[in-house]
Scaffold this motif. Structure first.
Motif, PDB file in Angstrom:
ATOM      1  N   ILE A 118      73.514  -2.945   1.950  1.00 19.87           N
ATOM      2  CA  ILE A 118      72.666  -1.968   2.631  1.00 19.87           C
ATOM      3  C   ILE A 118      71.224  -2.248   2.242  1.00 19.87           C
ATOM      4  O   ILE A 118      70.884  -2.233   1.049  1.00 19.87           O
ATOM      5  CB  ILE A 118      73.049  -0.532   2.244  1.00 19.87           C
ATOM      6  N   SER A 119      70.398  -2.524   3.223  1.00 20.26           N
ATOM      7  CA  SER A 119      68.985  -2.796   2.973  1.00 20.26           C
ATOM      8  C   SER A 119      68.125  -1.736   3.645  1.00 20.26           C
ATOM      9  O   SER A 119      68.582  -1.012   4.544  1.00 20.26           O
ATOM     10  CB  SER A 119      68.601  -4.196   3.468  1.00 20.26           C
ATOM     11  N   PHE A 120      66.900  -1.649   3.226  1.00 22.05           N
ATOM     12  CA  PHE A 120      65.978  -0.617   3.689  1.00 22.05           C
ATOM     13  C   PHE A 120      64.681  -1.284   4.143  1.00 22.05           C
ATOM     14  O   PHE A 120      64.117  -2.099   3.418  1.00 22.05           O
ATOM     15  CB  PHE A 120      65.681   0.381   2.568  1.00 22.05           C
ATOM     16  N   ASN A 121      64.201  -0.938   5.326  1.00 23.07           N
ATOM     17  CA  ASN A 121      62.984  -1.578   5.808  1.00 23.07           C
ATOM     18  C   ASN A 121      61.738  -0.724   5.627  1.00 23.07           C
ATOM     19  O   ASN A 121      60.629  -1.182   5.905  1.00 23.07           O
ATOM     20  CB  ASN A 121      63.129  -1.982   7.281  1.00 23.07           C
ATOM     21  N   LYS A 122      61.904   0.519   5.135  1.00 22.93           N
ATOM     22  CA  LYS A 122      60.739   1.383   4.960  1.00 22.93           C
ATOM     23  C   LYS A 122      60.733   2.127   3.626  1.00 22.93           C
ATOM     24  O   LYS A 122      59.736   2.123   2.920  1.00 22.93           O
ATOM     25  CB  LYS A 122      60.641   2.389   6.115  1.00 22.93           C
ATOM     26  N   SER A 123      61.837   2.766   3.285  1.00 29.85           N
ATOM     27  CA  SER A 123      61.804   3.720   2.174  1.00 29.85           C
ATOM     28  C   SER A 123      61.992   3.098   0.797  1.00 29.85           C
ATOM     29  O   SER A 123      61.497   3.637  -0.194  1.00 29.85           O
ATOM     30  CB  SER A 123      62.879   4.789   2.388  1.00 29.85           C
ATOM     31  N   LEU A 124      62.719   1.973   0.711  1.00 26.48           N
ATOM     32  CA  LEU A 124      63.070   1.396  -0.585  1.00 26.48           C
ATOM     33  C   LEU A 124      62.899  -0.120  -0.553  1.00 26.48           C
ATOM     34  O   LEU A 124      62.928  -0.735   0.515  1.00 26.48           O
ATOM     35  CB  LEU A 124      64.525   1.728  -0.944  1.00 26.48           C
ATOM     36  N   ASN A 125      62.751  -0.711  -1.738  1.00 27.73           N
ATOM     37  CA  ASN A 125      62.658  -2.168  -1.820  1.00 27.73           C
ATOM     38  C   ASN A 125      63.829  -2.766  -2.591  1.00 27.73           C
ATOM     39  O   ASN A 125      63.713  -3.796  -3.233  1.00 27.73           O
ATOM     40  CB  ASN A 125      61.331  -2.594  -2.466  1.00 27.73           C
ATOM     41  N   VAL A 126      64.977  -2.077  -2.516  1.00 30.30           N
ATOM     42  CA  VAL A 126      66.188  -2.553  -3.195  1.00 30.30           C
ATOM     43  C   VAL A 126      67.300  -2.750  -2.165  1.00 30.30           C
ATOM     44  O   VAL A 126      67.224  -2.242  -1.041  1.00 30.30           O
ATOM     45  CB  VAL A 126      66.662  -1.557  -4.277  1.00 30.30           C
ATOM     46  N   ILE A 127      68.325  -3.497  -2.551  1.00 30.38           N
ATOM     47  CA  ILE A 127      69.520  -3.696  -1.732  1.00 30.38           C
ATOM     48  C   ILE A 127      70.713  -3.117  -2.474  1.00 30.38           C
ATOM     49  O   ILE A 127      70.904  -3.398  -3.655  1.00 30.38           O
ATOM     50  CB  ILE A 127      69.750  -5.190  -1.441  1.00 30.38           C
ATOM     51  N   PHE A 128      71.520  -2.313  -1.794  1.00 27.89           N
ATOM     52  CA  PHE A 128      72.792  -1.844  -2.345  1.00 27.89           C
ATOM     53  C   PHE A 128      73.848  -2.882  -1.968  1.00 27.89           C
ATOM     54  O   PHE A 128      74.238  -2.986  -0.806  1.00 27.89           O
ATOM     55  CB  PHE A 128      73.169  -0.486  -1.766  1.00 27.89           C
ATOM     56  N   ASP A 129      74.301  -3.649  -2.929  1.00 29.56           N
ATOM     57  CA  ASP A 129      75.234  -4.738  -2.693  1.00 29.56           C
ATOM     58  C   ASP A 129      76.595  -4.348  -3.262  1.00 29.56           C
ATOM     59  O   ASP A 129      76.801  -4.372  -4.475  1.00 29.56           O
ATOM     60  CB  ASP A 129      74.711  -6.015  -3.357  1.00 29.56           C
ATOM     61  N   TYR A 130      77.529  -3.984  -2.370  1.00 30.52           N
ATOM     62  CA  TYR A 130      78.860  -3.553  -2.783  1.00 30.52           C
ATOM     63  C   TYR A 130      79.835  -4.726  -2.677  1.00 30.52           C
ATOM     64  O   TYR A 130      80.077  -5.257  -1.595  1.00 30.52           O
ATOM     65  CB  TYR A 130      79.357  -2.408  -1.894  1.00 30.52           C
ATOM     66  N   ASN A 131      80.377  -5.128  -3.812  1.00 25.57           N
ATOM     67  CA  ASN A 131      81.389  -6.181  -3.851  1.00 25.57           C
ATOM     68  C   ASN A 131      82.674  -5.601  -4.396  1.00 25.57           C
ATOM     69  O   ASN A 131      82.688  -4.979  -5.461  1.00 25.57           O
ATOM     70  CB  ASN A 131      80.922  -7.338  -4.735  1.00 25.57           C
ATOM     71  N   HIS A 132      83.755  -5.790  -3.656  1.00 24.01           N
ATOM     72  CA  HIS A 132      85.060  -5.278  -4.037  1.00 24.01           C
ATOM     73  C   HIS A 132      85.992  -6.446  -4.333  1.00 24.01           C
ATOM     74  O   HIS A 132      85.849  -7.527  -3.772  1.00 24.01           O
ATOM     75  CB  HIS A 132      85.672  -4.445  -2.906  1.00 24.01           C
ATOM     76  N   LEU A 133      86.972  -6.207  -5.179  1.00 26.14           N
ATOM     77  CA  LEU A 133      87.965  -7.227  -5.468  1.00 26.14           C
ATOM     78  C   LEU A 133      89.318  -6.540  -5.619  1.00 26.14           C
ATOM     79  O   LEU A 133      89.547  -5.797  -6.563  1.00 26.14           O
ATOM     80  CB  LEU A 133      87.612  -7.978  -6.750  1.00 26.14           C
ATOM     81  N   GLY A 134      90.174  -6.780  -4.648  1.00 25.88           N
ATOM     82  CA  GLY A 134      91.480  -6.136  -4.649  1.00 25.88           C
ATOM     83  C   GLY A 134      91.609  -5.135  -3.514  1.00 25.88           C
ATOM     84  O   GLY A 134      90.637  -4.523  -3.086  1.00 25.88           O
ATOM     85  N   GLU A 135      92.824  -5.000  -3.004  1.00 22.97           N
ATOM     86  CA  GLU A 135      93.072  -4.085  -1.898  1.00 22.97           C
ATOM     87  C   GLU A 135      94.462  -3.487  -2.022  1.00 22.97           C
ATOM     88  O   GLU A 135      95.430  -4.167  -2.362  1.00 22.97           O
ATOM     89  CB  GLU A 135      92.965  -4.828  -0.564  1.00 22.97           C
ATOM     90  N   LEU A 136      94.546  -2.190  -1.746  1.00 27.53           N
ATOM     91  CA  LEU A 136      95.829  -1.497  -1.620  1.00 27.53           C
ATOM     92  C   LEU A 136      95.949  -0.990  -0.194  1.00 27.53           C
ATOM     93  O   LEU A 136      95.035  -0.339   0.316  1.00 27.53           O
ATOM     94  CB  LEU A 136      95.905  -0.302  -2.571  1.00 27.53           C
ATOM     95  N   SER A 137      97.060  -1.311   0.462  1.00 26.05           N
ATOM     96  CA  SER A 137      97.314  -0.791   1.802  1.00 26.05           C
ATOM     97  C   SER A 137      98.441   0.230   1.719  1.00 26.05           C
ATOM     98  O   SER A 137      99.536  -0.086   1.248  1.00 26.05           O
ATOM     99  CB  SER A 137      97.706  -1.928   2.754  1.00 26.05           C
ATOM    100  N   LEU A 138      98.161   1.442   2.172  1.00 25.09           N
ATOM    101  CA  LEU A 138      99.167   2.507   2.209  1.00 25.09           C
ATOM    102  C   LEU A 138      99.476   2.783   3.672  1.00 25.09           C
ATOM    103  O   LEU A 138      98.574   3.068   4.461  1.00 25.09           O
ATOM    104  CB  LEU A 138      98.648   3.785   1.550  1.00 25.09           C
ATOM    105  N   LYS A 139     100.743   2.740   4.051  1.00 28.41           N
ATOM    106  CA  LYS A 139     101.066   2.819   5.471  1.00 28.41           C
ATOM    107  C   LYS A 139     102.308   3.659   5.699  1.00 28.41           C
ATOM    108  O   LYS A 139     103.310   3.528   5.006  1.00 28.41           O
ATOM    109  CB  LYS A 139     101.282   1.403   6.031  1.00 28.41           C
ATOM    110  N   ASN A 140     102.229   4.553   6.688  1.00 25.85           N
ATOM    111  CA  ASN A 140     103.425   5.209   7.203  1.00 25.85           C
ATOM    112  C   ASN A 140     103.500   4.931   8.704  1.00 25.85           C
ATOM    113  O   ASN A 140     102.801   4.044   9.203  1.00 25.85           O
ATOM    114  CB  ASN A 140     103.428   6.710   6.878  1.00 25.85           C
ATOM    115  N   ASP A 141     104.314   5.653   9.437  1.00 26.90           N
ATOM    116  CA  ASP A 141     104.489   5.314  10.848  1.00 26.90           C
ATOM    117  C   ASP A 141     103.308   5.731  11.715  1.00 26.90           C
ATOM    118  O   ASP A 141     103.228   5.360  12.880  1.00 26.90           O
ATOM    119  CB  ASP A 141     105.785   5.950  11.388  1.00 26.90           C
ATOM    120  N   LYS A 142     102.362   6.501  11.152  1.00 29.25           N
ATOM    121  CA  LYS A 142     101.241   6.978  11.949  1.00 29.25           C
ATOM    122  C   LYS A 142      99.882   6.530  11.436  1.00 29.25           C
ATOM    123  O   LYS A 142      98.902   6.567  12.169  1.00 29.25           O
ATOM    124  CB  LYS A 142     101.261   8.518  11.997  1.00 29.25           C
TER     125      LYS A 142
END
Length: 226
Positions: free
Chosen positions: A167-191
């Motif tokens: 997430i970058s900002f072109n006016k309000s901030l001069n930082v980047i929110f860099d979200y890096n994830h590692l791993g995934e859980l999938s939970l599933k039912n019929d709907k």
């Protein structure tokens, strides 16, 4: 622009309907909110069982303690206990920042007596949009909520699935929110399918799931996490 310390990033909620917005508003009555209705961002390409594409968000809400300023964020203040709510696009035609959703969120802020400021940052994103319920987490409580939502489920764990967005900002901030994830859980039912993306800045959660997964390479009972 500088990248924010991943251990200082706020919790991330991805919402794509009014019920999920209501959930994201829980326990934030003591916060203020910076509202970025037009500052979009997107993930890397995600492979699902059905198709390949990206998750798109058309804006977000940043809930902070009242004493945290934009200057503090630029200086890298710790936002670990704060909350970021991404407005997830449901398909290529129905943007998440359409007027009815913006009005719903604005009314929720007023009803909860939350001071807010509308931000001028703007970034329009497009891509091959896919949709599913996506939860981003680094703690067991969020996992517990997801399990309760899905009811009867099958669980699948991908230990090294990489998922990221910036997430970058072109006016309000001069930082980047860099979200890096590692791993995934999938939970599933019929709907319903809930995909839990695990933030890799909490190795304890990933390690615990990995130990359970090693005992059973297919589906497993997530209640052992609770």
């Amino acid at each position: 622009m500088k990248t924010y310390n991943i251990n200082y990033l706020p919790d991330f909620f991805s919402v794509r309907d009014r019920e999920q917005i209501d959930y994201a508003f829980e326990e934030i009555s003591d916060k203020k909110c910076y509202v970025f209705f037009n500052n979009g961002f997107k993930s890397n390409v995600v492979n699902t069982e059905e198709k390949k594409g990206e998750l798109l968000w058309d804006g977000f809400l940043l809930f902070l303690n009242k004493d945290i300023s934009l200057k503090d964020i630029n200086n890298g203040v710790n936002l670990y206990d704060e909350r970021l709510v991404g407005l997830q696009r449901t398909d290529n035609n129905a943007k998440a920042n359409r007027e009815d959703i913006k009005n719903y969120i604005t009314n929720k802020l007023k009803e909860n007596n939350i001071d807010y400021e509308l931000m001028d940052d703007e970034k329009i994103v497009n891509g091959n949009c896919i949709t599913y319920d996506m939860w981003s987490t680094r703690n067991k409580d969020v996992l517990k909520d997801a399990i309760e939502c899905i009811g009867e489920y099958n669980a699948r764990y991908i230990a090294n699935d990489n998922f990221n967005f910036k997430i970058s900002f072109n006016k309000s901030l001069n930082v980047i929110f860099d979200y890096n994830h590692l791993g995934e859980l999938s939970l599933k039912n019929d709907k319903q399918l809930i995909v839990m993306k695990l933030l890799n800045n909490d190795s304890g959660l990933n390690n615990k799931i990995n130990r359970i997964y090693q005992l059973n390479k297919t589906n497993f009972n997530l209640n052992t996490l609770l």
